[in-house]
Scaffold this motif. Structure first.
Motif, mmCIF file in Angstrom:
data_model
loop_
_atom_site.group_PDB
_atom_site.id
_atom_site.type_symbol
_atom_site.label_atom_id
_atom_site.label_comp_id
_atom_site.label_asym_id
_atom_site.label_seq_id
_atom_site.Cartn_x
_atom_site.Cartn_y
_atom_site.Cartn_z
ATOM 1 N N THR A 254 0.842 -1.217 -0.033
ATOM 2 C CA THR A 254 0.013 -0.127 -0.003
ATOM 3 C C THR A 254 0.852 1.189 0.092
ATOM 4 O O THR A 254 0.579 2.171 -0.802
ATOM 5 C CB THR A 254 -0.840 -0.167 1.272
ATOM 6 N N VAL A 255 2.013 1.118 0.853
ATOM 7 C CA VAL A 255 2.694 2.405 0.924
ATOM 8 C C VAL A 255 3.671 2.725 -0.354
ATOM 9 O O VAL A 255 3.739 3.923 -0.761
ATOM 10 C CB VAL A 255 3.726 2.456 2.352
ATOM 11 N N LEU A 256 3.965 1.557 -0.833
ATOM 12 C CA LEU A 256 4.689 1.544 -2.204
ATOM 13 C C LEU A 256 3.843 2.142 -3.285
ATOM 14 O O LEU A 256 4.321 2.850 -3.955
ATOM 15 C CB LEU A 256 5.272 0.205 -2.361
ATOM 16 N N GLY A 257 2.678 1.616 -3.417
ATOM 17 C CA GLY A 257 1.857 2.087 -4.199
ATOM 18 C C GLY A 257 1.294 3.545 -4.313
ATOM 19 O O GLY A 257 1.518 4.264 -5.302
ATOM 20 N N TYR A 258 1.134 4.083 -2.883
ATOM 21 C CA TYR A 258 0.956 5.517 -3.061
ATOM 22 C C TYR A 258 2.175 6.212 -3.407
ATOM 23 O O TYR A 258 2.101 7.501 -3.934
ATOM 24 C CB TYR A 258 0.326 5.898 -1.714
ATOM 25 N N ASN A 259 3.362 5.824 -2.951
ATOM 26 C CA ASN A 259 4.558 6.536 -3.201
ATOM 27 C C ASN A 259 4.777 6.604 -4.585
ATOM 28 O O ASN A 259 5.275 7.442 -5.183
ATOM 29 C CB ASN A 259 5.720 6.056 -2.396
ATOM 30 N N LEU A 260 4.614 5.414 -5.097
ATOM 31 C CA LEU A 260 4.934 5.269 -6.774
ATOM 32 C C LEU A 260 3.771 6.350 -7.701
ATOM 33 O O LEU A 260 4.227 7.016 -8.414
ATOM 34 C CB LEU A 260 4.561 3.928 -7.160
ATOM 35 N N LEU A 261 2.747 6.245 -7.164
ATOM 36 C CA LEU A 261 1.708 7.244 -7.850
ATOM 37 C C LEU A 261 1.889 8.751 -7.565
ATOM 38 O O LEU A 261 1.851 9.425 -8.389
ATOM 39 C CB LEU A 261 0.396 6.755 -7.187
ATOM 40 N N GLU A 263 5.037 9.967 -6.787
ATOM 41 C CA GLU A 263 6.198 10.272 -7.652
ATOM 42 C C GLU A 263 6.023 10.406 -9.151
ATOM 43 O O GLU A 263 6.582 11.154 -9.788
ATOM 44 C CB GLU A 263 7.266 9.258 -7.308
ATOM 45 N N GLY A 264 5.308 9.588 -9.581
ATOM 46 C CA GLY A 264 4.772 9.301 -11.049
ATOM 47 C C GLY A 264 3.987 10.614 -11.381
ATOM 48 O O GLY A 264 4.482 11.331 -12.340
ATOM 49 N N LEU A 265 3.063 11.079 -10.472
ATOM 50 C CA LEU A 265 2.309 12.400 -10.676
ATOM 51 C C LEU A 265 3.040 13.464 -10.793
ATOM 52 O O LEU A 265 2.875 14.594 -11.507
ATOM 53 C CB LEU A 265 1.049 12.308 -9.904
ATOM 54 N N ARG A 266 4.099 13.410 -9.889
ATOM 55 C CA ARG A 266 5.118 14.677 -9.587
ATOM 56 C C ARG A 266 5.982 14.840 -10.918
ATOM 57 O O ARG A 266 6.194 15.830 -11.588
ATOM 58 C CB ARG A 266 6.095 14.623 -8.431
ATOM 59 N N ASP A 267 6.330 13.609 -11.527
ATOM 60 C CA ASP A 267 6.911 13.874 -12.622
ATOM 61 C C ASP A 267 6.264 14.218 -14.000
ATOM 62 O O ASP A 267 6.601 14.931 -14.790
ATOM 63 C CB ASP A 267 7.818 12.590 -13.293
ATOM 64 N N THR A 268 5.043 13.828 -14.042
ATOM 65 C CA THR A 268 4.118 14.100 -15.028
ATOM 66 C C THR A 268 3.605 15.774 -14.966
ATOM 67 O O THR A 268 3.539 16.512 -15.943
ATOM 68 C CB THR A 268 2.770 13.526 -14.957
ATOM 69 N N LEU A 269 3.284 16.176 -13.868
ATOM 70 C CA LEU A 269 2.546 17.643 -13.650
ATOM 71 C C LEU A 269 3.694 18.473 -13.405
ATOM 72 O O LEU A 269 3.432 19.771 -13.493
ATOM 73 C CB LEU A 269 1.720 17.500 -12.154
ATOM 74 N N ASP A 270 4.879 18.341 -13.181
ATOM 75 C CA ASP A 270 6.096 19.263 -12.851
ATOM 76 C C ASP A 270 6.650 19.730 -14.119
ATOM 77 O O ASP A 270 7.611 18.687 -14.682
ATOM 78 C CB ASP A 270 6.803 18.814 -11.709
ATOM 79 N N PRO A 271 6.438 20.858 -14.784
ATOM 80 C CA PRO A 271 7.138 20.908 -16.066
ATOM 81 C C PRO A 271 8.544 20.953 -15.952
ATOM 82 O O PRO A 271 9.142 20.721 -17.066
ATOM 83 C CB PRO A 271 6.503 22.316 -16.586
#
Length: 277
Positions: A254-261, A263-271
């Motif tokens: 659970t913790v790994l899943g939320y951390n991956l999500l 981190e992935g959203l940060r990479d996606t949303l941060d220009p």
């Protein structure tokens, strides 16, 4: 390419999103997925190992561990989302006000943040929980009230950057009130990093709740949570390994899943991160 397309092309985001979606489905459909009532006691099946009838074994009262873990997912997600929601409800307005006004307001708010950060959060939670009545709602409130500082600093940093942008200057020139400028123009443009922080905060809150329950001051029994299942397994780990392994794996995934999500959203949303790549 829009944000959704970028997110779907990011493997880290997809993996984290799948894990989180599965956890949501388990929590929502727990009454239909659980093979037994999580509170049913059966003296004839005490500490029975994994089998065809009890896939993850039973505990010291003969209760089905799989059923208790499925219902425990509800508790973990509820604690995670409500406590982080409380943290955002405190941190976002304070950070927005500090970053927009600056000066004395910023100094006062940030010194208060620094004061809160001086206290170790987990021990502060332990102290407050020891005074309050032990309940899931008190746990959520305390976790939220002691974890808003990071969100506050994040929003403040965003507003320090936004307040000199043309649309903010134009809004001030038109005579709009500070409250309208903050909530109508500022916050919508500062919410992307806050959303990422929210996702990462859920993982931290779930881990904190599990730790409190493991210490015996979290979610009170007989309500199942992954932490108090681990506590029960600690006393019987030599003869009932499944009561420690499976809840621990659930917390890990659970913790790994939320951390991956997150981190992935940060990479996606941060220009800025996209430009670096």
């Amino acid at each position: 390419m829009n944000g959704w397309q970028r997110a779907l092309k990011n493997r880290v985001t997809v993996v984290g999103g799948v894990v989180v979606a599965i956890l949501f489905a388990v929590a929502v459909f727990a009454p239909w997925l659980a093979p037994f009532d999580p509170s049913d006691i059966d003296a004839s099946t005490i500490l029975v190992g994994p089998s065809a009838e009890h896939w993850l074994g039973t505990d010291s009262l003969g209760r089905d561990v799989l059923s208790r873990m499925i219902f425990g997912a509800r508790v973990s997600l509820l604690v995670g989302f409500v406590s982080v929601g409380i943290a955002c409800a405190i941190g976002v307005p304070l950070g927005a006000v500090a970053g927009y006004f600056g000066g004395v307001v910023d100094t006062v708010v940030m010194r208060f943040v620094d004061l809160m950060l001086c206290f170790p959060s987990f021990f502060l939670i332990l102290a407050v929980i020891a005074v309050l009545e032990q309940s899931i709602w008190n746990i959520m409130i305390v976790i939220g009230a002691t974890s808003w500082m990071g969100v506050c600093r994040l929003v403040r940093a965003e507003f320090l950057s936004l307040r000199e942008r043309e649309f903010m200057v134009a809004a001030r020139g038109l005579g709009q009130s500070p409250a309208k400028i903050i909530f109508r123009h500022g916050l919508p443009n500062a919410m992307a990093p806050v959303f990422v922080a929210f996702i990462l905060g859920v993982a931290s809150a779930i881990l904190t709740e599990s730790g409190l329950s493991f210490l015996g001051i979290g979610v009170p029994p007989p309500d199942p949570s992954w932490g108090n299942i681990l506590t029960e397994g600690k006393a019987t780990i030599e003869v009932a390994w499944w009561m420690s392994v499976y809840p621990g794996m659930a917390i890990l995934v659970t913790v790994l899943g939320y951390n991956l999500l997150g981190e992935g959203l940060r990479d996606t949303l941060d220009p800025r991160l996209r430009q670096e790549r």
